[in-house]
Write an enzyme that holds these catalytic residues in place. Structure first.
Site, PDB file in Angstrom:
ATOM      1  N   GLY A   2      23.409  -5.998  36.300  1.00  0.00           N
ATOM      2  CA  GLY A   2      23.296  -4.558  36.112  1.00  0.00           C
ATOM      3  C   GLY A   2      24.590  -3.836  36.420  1.00  0.00           C
ATOM      4  N   CYS A  14      24.466  25.929  33.861  1.00  0.00           N
ATOM      5  CA  CYS A  14      23.596  27.002  34.341  1.00  0.00           C
ATOM      6  C   CYS A  14      22.336  26.431  34.981  1.00  0.00           C
ATOM      7  CB  CYS A  14      23.244  27.944  33.198  1.00  0.00           C
ATOM      8  SG  CYS A  14      24.672  28.866  32.588  1.00  0.00           S
ATOM      9  N   TYR A  62      25.781   4.261  34.128  1.00  0.00           N
ATOM     10  CA  TYR A  62      24.744   5.271  33.965  1.00  0.00           C
ATOM     11  C   TYR A  62      25.259   6.706  34.022  1.00  0.00           C
ATOM     12  CZ  TYR A  62      21.963   1.120  34.716  1.00  0.00           C
ATOM     13  OH  TYR A  62      21.446  -0.140  34.606  1.00  0.00           O
TER      14      TYR A  62
END
Length: 472
Positions: free
Chosen positions: A317, A390, A420
């Site tokens: 991973g 925002c 990621y």
């Protein structure tokens, strides 16, 4: 390090550093250092040069770090497996970060590749990955994706449900192909960082219950267009230590042993999801220790049952690419905020945010930060690095000590963003997605082009459509 703050707004693990310029080695690529001028250097390229050539915000990926970690994982598992008379396959997780160049790097170092969509498969093939060394994951692969995987000769399709068994079998039969498949099962073990939980059931969208494995494998073996390649299990992500893997392996091998009575079970895939350091207090388990501990546990369980050690497969991973990535930002504004009567927090706003790193907003993930363009003698100040979107939750680094004189125009570097961040990037607030620049040996080159506002407008078909008034 000095004592941590008593304030509940400061994480317990965060301590006031003696030097707010220091780079914690476990968090940064091995090439990262400060030049005599004080600025950060990555892969032999100074932060100011990266900013001048490519602008900010910018993903920077250290090619040598990716290659070294891929090579190290392959060697560690090869050596551990060889000591027990078997072999190991190590898969790079395409979902962590995928580009054609990265595929070339990791396959060049001997890794296979995991994909989970037709898009990831296309990138892996474009990068030259051998289809026979690709694993195709996913809980809802479309028929078109299954057909494409079979057509190009994907080495293993990981089956996730009863329905998918029939879909893959039908597509393979239509092409007169016997497709190799593995079955994803849930061992009831879930691991996260240092802790793991072992239960009888696992309520999640992936895989099937381990108790059903024999029944489901029997169906796979009935279908002449499928070739059963073994079990696959994934117990979590960002895992430190081997205890969870030991428990999961014991449970899987109970079923593996019974399956042997009905035919070969060539491979046992124990997953991975090995952790990396995001902060100075994280202590990830070395890959050699993981490999030795997990493979030794499998060998012990096999010996206890009197069965041969199968070929093994692993999916490290983020451990391959995570630490290789650093995101560069430019500071736009700073603002001291009186958080409590006793605590002032310095808000440092940068030119990126949750569109280039969604993990803090999604998972509450912690990151580190350092001024990249200089060093400072200013006293450390508690800071929160925030983005330009925002959203009040647009936080890049929740809590960090930075030099108190951090100011507009400073370059700020956030390490451990190789996994990621690019993969989860969005166009929120119509922010163009960032370019990715690879560094190695003092050279920098773009490996993924950044988007422009013109790119975003080009997708909006209404931009060039005449208004009713104009067409009247």
């Amino acid at each position: 390090m000095s004592a941590s703050s008593d304030s509940p707004l400061v994480p317990e693990w965060l301590v006031v550093p003696d030097d707010a310029n220091a780079l914690a080695a476990q968090v940064w690529p091995r090439s990262a250092h400060r030049a005599a001028s004080g600025e950060l250097v990555l892969g032999g390229v100074a932060a100011s040069d990266l900013h001048a050539q490519f602008g900010t915000p910018l993903y920077v990926l250290d090619e040598d770090e990716v290659r070294a970690r891929a090579r190290g994982a392959r060697a560690a598992f090869d050596d551990a497996a060889a000591r027990h008379g078997t072999t190991a396959h190590v898969y790079y997780a395409g979902k962590a970060f995928l580009s054609a160049d990265v595929v070339r790097w990791v396959t060049g170092e001997g890794l296979a590749v995991d994909v989970a969509t037709g898009g990831e498969l296309a990138v892996a093939l474009a990068g030259g990955a051998d289809p026979a060394r690709i694993g195709f994951h996913g809980n809802n692969k479309s028929v078109a994706e299954i057909a494409r995987a079979i057509e190009v000769g994907v080495g293993s399709i990981i089956l996730d449900s009863d329905i998918e068994i029939e879909r893959v079998a039908a597509e393979a039969a239509r092409r007169g192909i016997r497709q190799s498949v593995r079955l994803r099962v849930n061992s009831g073990v879930h691991a996260e960082t240092h802790d793991f939980l072992a239960t009888a059931h696992e309520d999640q969208k992936f895989g099937i219950a381990l108790a059903r494995a024999e029944e489901v494998v029997a169906r796979i073996r009935e279908l002449p267009s499928l070739d059963f390649g073994g079990l696959h299990c994934h117990i979590g992500s960002q895992i430190f230590g081997v205890d969870g893997f030991r428990e999961s392996a014991a449970r899987l091998l109970d079923v593996h042993e019974r399956l042997l009575a009905g035919g070969p079970v060539p491979v046992l895939n124990l997953g991975g999801g090995f952790g990396i350091a995001y902060t100075s207090v994280d202590t990830p388990t070395p890959i050699e220790e993981l490999a030795e501990g997990i493979v030794d546990a499998v060998a012990t369980e096999c010996a206890r049952r009197g069965i041969p050690v199968p070929a093994l497969a692993f999916e490290p991973g983020r451990a391959i690419v995570g630490t290789a990535g650093v995101t560069l930002y430019e500071v736009g504004t700073t603002k001291p905020v009186q958080a409590t009567d006793a605590l002032t927090r310095l808000y440092v706003s940068v030119d990126g945010g949750m569109s280039d790193n969604a993990r803090p907003a999604l998972y509450g993930a912690q990151y580190s930060a350092r001024i990249a363009s200089r060093v400072s003698d200013a006293a450390p100040a508690l800071a929160r690095v925030v983005g330009r979107h925002c959203e009040s939750g647009d936080i890049v680094v929740d809590a960090e000590y930075l030099p108190g004189d951090v100011a507009p125009g400073d370059l700020l570097a956030v390490p451990a963003t190789g996994a990621y961040c690019f993969s989860l990037a969005s166009n929120y607030n119509y922010a163009p997605r960032l370019p990715v620049v690879a560094v190695s040996g003092g050279e920098a080159r773009v490996i993924v082009r950044g988007e422009t506002i013109d790119d975003l407008l080009a997708r909006d078909l209404g931009v060039h459509r005449p208004t009713p008034e104009a067409s009247a």
